[in-house]
Design a protein around this motif. Sequence first.
Motif: not given
Lengths: 423, 423
Positions: A17-19, A57-58, A231-232, A335-339
Amino acid sequence: MRKKFILEESELPKRWYNIKADLAKSPDPLLNPSTKEPLKPVEMEGLFAKELVNQEFSNERWIDIPEEVLEMYKIYRPTPLVRAYGLERALDTPARIYFKNESVSPVGSHKLNTAIPQAYYNKVEGIKRLTTETGAGQWGSAMSIACRHFGLELDVFMVRQSYDAKPYRRVLMNSYGASVHASPSEKTEFGRSLLNSKPEERGSLGIAISEAVEAAVSHDSARYTLGSVLDHVLIHQSIIGLEAEMQMEMAGVMPDKVIACFGGGSNFAGIAFPFIRHNIKAIAAEPAACPKLTRGEFRYDYGDTAGLTPLIPMFTLGHDFSPEQIHAAGLRYHGGGRLPSHMKREGLIDSAAVDQDEAFAAGLIFARSEGILPAPESTHAIAVVLREALKAKEAGKSEVLLFNLSGHGLLDLAAYEDFLPKI
Amino acid sequence: MRKKFILEESELPKRWYNIKADLAKSPDPLLNPSTKEPLKPVEMEGLFAKELVNQEFSNERWIDIPEEVLEMYKIYRPTPLVRAYGLERALDTPARIYFKNESVSPVGSHKLNTAIPQAYYNKVEGIKRLTTETGAGQWGSAMSIACRHFGLELDVFMVRQSYDAKPYRRVLMNSYGASVHASPSEKTEFGRSLLNSKPEERGSLGIAISEAVEAAVSHDSARYTLGSVLDHVLIHQSIIGLEAEMQMEMAGVMPDKVIACFGGGSNFAGIAFPFIRHNIKAIAAEPAACPKLTRGEFRYDYGDTAGLTPLIPMFTLGHDFSPEQIHAAGLRYHGGGRLPSHMKREGLIDSAAVDQDEAFAAGLIFARSEGILPAPESTHAIAVVLREALKAKEAGKSEVLLFNLSGHGLLDLAAYEDFLPKI
């Protein structure tokens, strides 16, 4: 009373799943560190396997899990969902507590969930050698098994402090055939320059990332792999939450709150994101020594110490931040990461900071009531569960709490040895 | 391809199996060490819980598992039966290899299967404190969890050599609240007398048993517990084989040979006895350093060093035999126990001796093909599986082999560290 909710292998989710497909507002892009322009997929392809870049990037909601990955997942997946009756009794709480037990994997943590697809895609693309970094060794162990399975060589840069203090994780990686280097090392230019200027340098995750990246980009048939943040990676870990969703349905309830510890975000996103799409509240449990989501600043920052990675829009304590040496080495990332950072900013997730003594005390209560000694990282999630369960008790609410037991503590007994005299 | 065969909690066996009901000839009795007369149940009741003594002398085929024991079994049971496709490929053998994965318990081995009922029956009978011995710490860890669960105090006498060399198992026991004493200790008369005459004594399992027995009999509300050798222990472990029998039925085949490592006989009997009643061949894998079934003498001998236990009719290397310090500490016991020895003598089971290097080499092949790093004890079973799989290859026979993965090796990485430079 039914304690464990078990899925058959045939019920393994076939898609991750990609939120990002479900976010009202998109997160800001990664930036090329030289040009400060949004990073293009092609710019990541020297570093990561192409399919992993595609996934990075999806915006597709569902991503098919390859058959070979599903086959290897079957070594330990599906993992059990467990009703923590013992913990509920110990806390005398009306809350109903469930946990997903990711500690049953051969490395004792959730890290294999992404190590397997990362090794697989690289193999399919003809890569011969992978590099990565590891702190305490959990991620390195997972990559070692996955690389062995798919016939890839692996160089692990292990934070020197851990390399010296925790030799057994290194032995575990060696047992699966990986090469492990104490970082900073003589293997890279960055490592050599650090050792020149500061021979007593004990290393950090940021330094090890810099070395692993350099070692990958300097060889055509080598690529780099990362165990969290990106993200991946978070997409692969969604298998935790997708299974848990089916298992909560078997239990006949949905959680009111989903709780997981937070280092680079992978086990948190793994269990929480599939539930967030049903508007269920999630809480990231951070160490008080490294509370980026709770107390960091939202801005563009590097993912590593040397500044080799793309710029990431995230809550950060600064890429040169050096947290104290807490036992939960997997939570010491700056860091908390992008998402997750985007979602925190949008009010889609909460965070809580837990100090080490509270975490270990919670971990012991869990061990003594449920039998399983939790990893130091996971004890932070348990501490937040205890806070919520006691709130539920005060309010007389039979709230449903779900947390991720990201790993067991059998390779972290030195940490418990330090803590036990305090009780 | 289906890799794991999983049972639901509702399918947990409700009864243990007692092979004595199915033996054509009964084994010789235990003897009272003073009178040399057959031991009477009442003579064991100062040492063990009454119900455990009843089971020790029982010839009933089936013994009901109490509800409270079943509830606690659910923390990790039923355990998976796994088809070792990876190992089969690595060996290029036509043999079909299955293993029962007992490493998924919170202590990483099969020992909880009997620790739970032993703690339970003692609690029901009003006992407040238990004593036991432990070598490397696996049995002590299991008793620690079980005693915590049922609210009993626990004193563990841990072989001093292991206490000093393997501090982490001690920390694990302490984490569950047990008191751990290096043996020989100042806590018992036997320990004090040994330390007086030989202050540098490093201990042995036999010495630790002597101390634990003395500590139990000197208190009315205390009892002793033993992790292997005795009939009631072997009965409890039958849950392994009973589950495996159902799971082999799911797989649609029955094993031609059942293989397990052999220390005091508990994991071997656990998986093998339920199959032996169907006339399936079983092989006990012993360390070459302590090959009692393969090279011992059949006679009456003590179970401990001091000569406090009943006399046991068994294959033995002598109760004062001191095996070399192999890493598989759980296999360093001098005797084969009454039941397995009787069955070996009657031709109902076979044994094979494996030297340490062959065992570790087999363990690494397994780890690298199946992902799970096996306990040093379990590597002996794997070595015999490899021998049989290669024989099957030479003969072109697609024989079905089943073995017990009695535990994982995550707490034995020092052992792998010693072995890795040899490959």
